[in-house]
Design a protein around this motif. Structure first.
Motif, PDB file in Angstrom:
ATOM      1  N   ALA A  41       0.834  -1.208   0.000  1.00  0.00           N
ATOM      2  CA  ALA A  41       0.000   0.000   0.000  1.00  0.00           C
ATOM      3  C   ALA A  41       0.868   1.257   0.000  1.00  0.00           C
ATOM      4  O   ALA A  41       0.609   2.210  -0.748  1.00  0.00           O
ATOM      5  CB  ALA A  41      -0.946   0.001   1.196  1.00  0.00           C
ATOM      6  N   ILE A  42       1.901   1.267   0.808  1.00  0.00           N
ATOM      7  CA  ILE A  42       2.798   2.431   0.852  1.00  0.00           C
ATOM      8  C   ILE A  42       3.580   2.544  -0.446  1.00  0.00           C
ATOM      9  O   ILE A  42       3.707   3.623  -1.027  1.00  0.00           O
ATOM     10  CB  ILE A  42       3.740   2.354   2.069  1.00  0.00           C
ATOM     11  N   GLY A  43       4.113   1.421  -0.923  1.00  0.00           N
ATOM     12  CA  GLY A  43       4.900   1.442  -2.155  1.00  0.00           C
ATOM     13  C   GLY A  43       4.094   1.919  -3.352  1.00  0.00           C
ATOM     14  O   GLY A  43       4.549   2.763  -4.129  1.00  0.00           O
ATOM     15  N   TYR A  44       2.876   1.399  -3.494  1.00  0.00           N
ATOM     16  CA  TYR A  44       2.034   1.775  -4.636  1.00  0.00           C
ATOM     17  C   TYR A  44       1.670   3.257  -4.538  1.00  0.00           C
ATOM     18  O   TYR A  44       1.752   4.005  -5.521  1.00  0.00           O
ATOM     19  CB  TYR A  44       0.787   0.903  -4.678  1.00  0.00           C
ATOM     20  N   ALA A  45       1.280   3.710  -3.346  1.00  0.00           N
ATOM     21  CA  ALA A  45       0.900   5.116  -3.182  1.00  0.00           C
ATOM     22  C   ALA A  45       2.065   6.047  -3.496  1.00  0.00           C
ATOM     23  O   ALA A  45       1.893   7.072  -4.163  1.00  0.00           O
ATOM     24  CB  ALA A  45       0.384   5.362  -1.767  1.00  0.00           C
ATOM     25  N   ALA A  46       3.256   5.697  -3.043  1.00  0.00           N
ATOM     26  CA  ALA A  46       4.432   6.535  -3.306  1.00  0.00           C
ATOM     27  C   ALA A  46       4.751   6.576  -4.797  1.00  0.00           C
ATOM     28  O   ALA A  46       5.035   7.638  -5.356  1.00  0.00           O
ATOM     29  CB  ALA A  46       5.626   6.016  -2.512  1.00  0.00           C
ATOM     30  N   CYS A  47       4.686   5.427  -5.440  1.00  0.00           N
ATOM     31  CA  CYS A  47       4.951   5.362  -6.877  1.00  0.00           C
ATOM     32  C   CYS A  47       3.912   6.158  -7.650  1.00  0.00           C
ATOM     33  O   CYS A  47       4.244   6.924  -8.560  1.00  0.00           O
ATOM     34  CB  CYS A  47       4.968   3.900  -7.325  1.00  0.00           C
ATOM     35  N   PHE A  48       2.640   5.985  -7.283  1.00  0.00           N
ATOM     36  CA  PHE A  48       1.563   6.686  -7.975  1.00  0.00           C
ATOM     37  C   PHE A  48       1.704   8.194  -7.793  1.00  0.00           C
ATOM     38  O   PHE A  48       1.488   8.964  -8.733  1.00  0.00           O
ATOM     39  CB  PHE A  48       0.193   6.209  -7.480  1.00  0.00           C
ATOM     40  N   HIS A  49       2.098   8.626  -6.592  1.00  0.00           N
ATOM     41  CA  HIS A  49       2.253  10.061  -6.339  1.00  0.00           C
ATOM     42  C   HIS A  49       3.379  10.628  -7.212  1.00  0.00           C
ATOM     43  O   HIS A  49       3.267  11.744  -7.737  1.00  0.00           O
ATOM     44  CB  HIS A  49       2.511  10.310  -4.861  1.00  0.00           C
ATOM     45  N   GLY A  50       4.451   9.857  -7.377  1.00  0.00           N
ATOM     46  CA  GLY A  50       5.531  10.283  -8.269  1.00  0.00           C
ATOM     47  C   GLY A  50       5.057  10.418  -9.704  1.00  0.00           C
ATOM     48  O   GLY A  50       5.381  11.389 -10.396  1.00  0.00           O
ATOM     49  N   ALA A  51       4.266   9.453 -10.164  1.00  0.00           N
ATOM     50  CA  ALA A  51       3.721   9.514 -11.526  1.00  0.00           C
ATOM     51  C   ALA A  51       2.779  10.700 -11.675  1.00  0.00           C
ATOM     52  O   ALA A  51       2.785  11.394 -12.702  1.00  0.00           O
ATOM     53  CB  ALA A  51       2.992   8.212 -11.858  1.00  0.00           C
ATOM     54  N   LEU A  52       1.982  10.951 -10.648  1.00  0.00           N
ATOM     55  CA  LEU A  52       1.059  12.087 -10.655  1.00  0.00           C
ATOM     56  C   LEU A  52       1.828  13.402 -10.796  1.00  0.00           C
ATOM     57  O   LEU A  52       1.469  14.261 -11.595  1.00  0.00           O
ATOM     58  CB  LEU A  52       0.232  12.085  -9.369  1.00  0.00           C
ATOM     59  N   LYS A  53       2.892  13.546 -10.030  1.00  0.00           N
ATOM     60  CA  LYS A  53       3.696  14.775 -10.088  1.00  0.00           C
ATOM     61  C   LYS A  53       4.343  14.932 -11.470  1.00  0.00           C
ATOM     62  O   LYS A  53       4.445  16.041 -11.989  1.00  0.00           O
ATOM     63  CB  LYS A  53       4.748  14.762  -8.991  1.00  0.00           C
ATOM     64  N   LYS A  54       4.736  13.813 -12.067  1.00  0.00           N
ATOM     65  CA  LYS A  54       5.348  13.877 -13.400  1.00  0.00           C
ATOM     66  C   LYS A  54       4.341  14.368 -14.443  1.00  0.00           C
ATOM     67  O   LYS A  54       4.631  15.297 -15.193  1.00  0.00           O
ATOM     68  CB  LYS A  54       5.885  12.506 -13.807  1.00  0.00           C
TER      69      LYS A  54
END
Length: 141
Positions: free
Chosen positions: A54-67
């Motif tokens: 859950a933490i890993g996916y959220a962190a990755c998704f947030h990075g993609a969102l910022k990109k």
């Protein structure tokens, strides 16, 4: 373009799987693992694979969102990702992921588009696509 390695995470789990412990090779993360009561465990003090995912996916998704936000000049200041990973039974054990993306500075239409764009580029989303259910919700407040 051929696959080009950028980074490889290395970890080792010992003990009894979900009742064991895990650590990364660089020593930055070391966790005890416990089985939640809902899975017949003792709900000990350790974490579990679903929490880590859950933490890993959220962190990755947030990075993609910022990109993708940077590419479209969208204001994602104050954004957050709430992630739920549910383990359940169907024909076997399966995962369901729910990501709620809060984007307080965007209209609902802008938020929906940005979340879908992030879902297309996020490596976790790409890896899970077609394999597990991933539900996305964009919130603007």
């Amino acid at each position: 373009m051929a696959f080009q390695k950028m980074y490889t995470a290395k970890a080792t789990v010992t003990g009894e799987g979900r009742k064991g412990s895990g650590k990364t090779d660089d020593g930055r993360l070391s966790v005890d693992l416990s089985v939640p009561k809902g899975m017949g465990g003792d709900d000990g003090p350790g974490t579990n694979p679903e929490q880590l995912f859950a933490i890993g996916y959220a962190a990755c998704f947030h990075g993609a969102l910022k990109k993708v936000a940077g590419q479209s000049k969208a204001d994602v200041s104050g954004s957050s990702i709430d992630s739920q990973v549910t383990l359940g039974k169907d024909e076997g054990l399966d995962l369901v992921v729910d990501l709620t993306v809060t984007l307080p500075n965007l209209s609902q239409e802008e938020a929906d588009k940005l979340v879908e764009d992030a879902h297309q580029v996020c490596p976790y989303s790409r890896a899970t696509r077609g394999n597990i259910e991933v539900n996305l919700t964009a919130k603007t407040a």
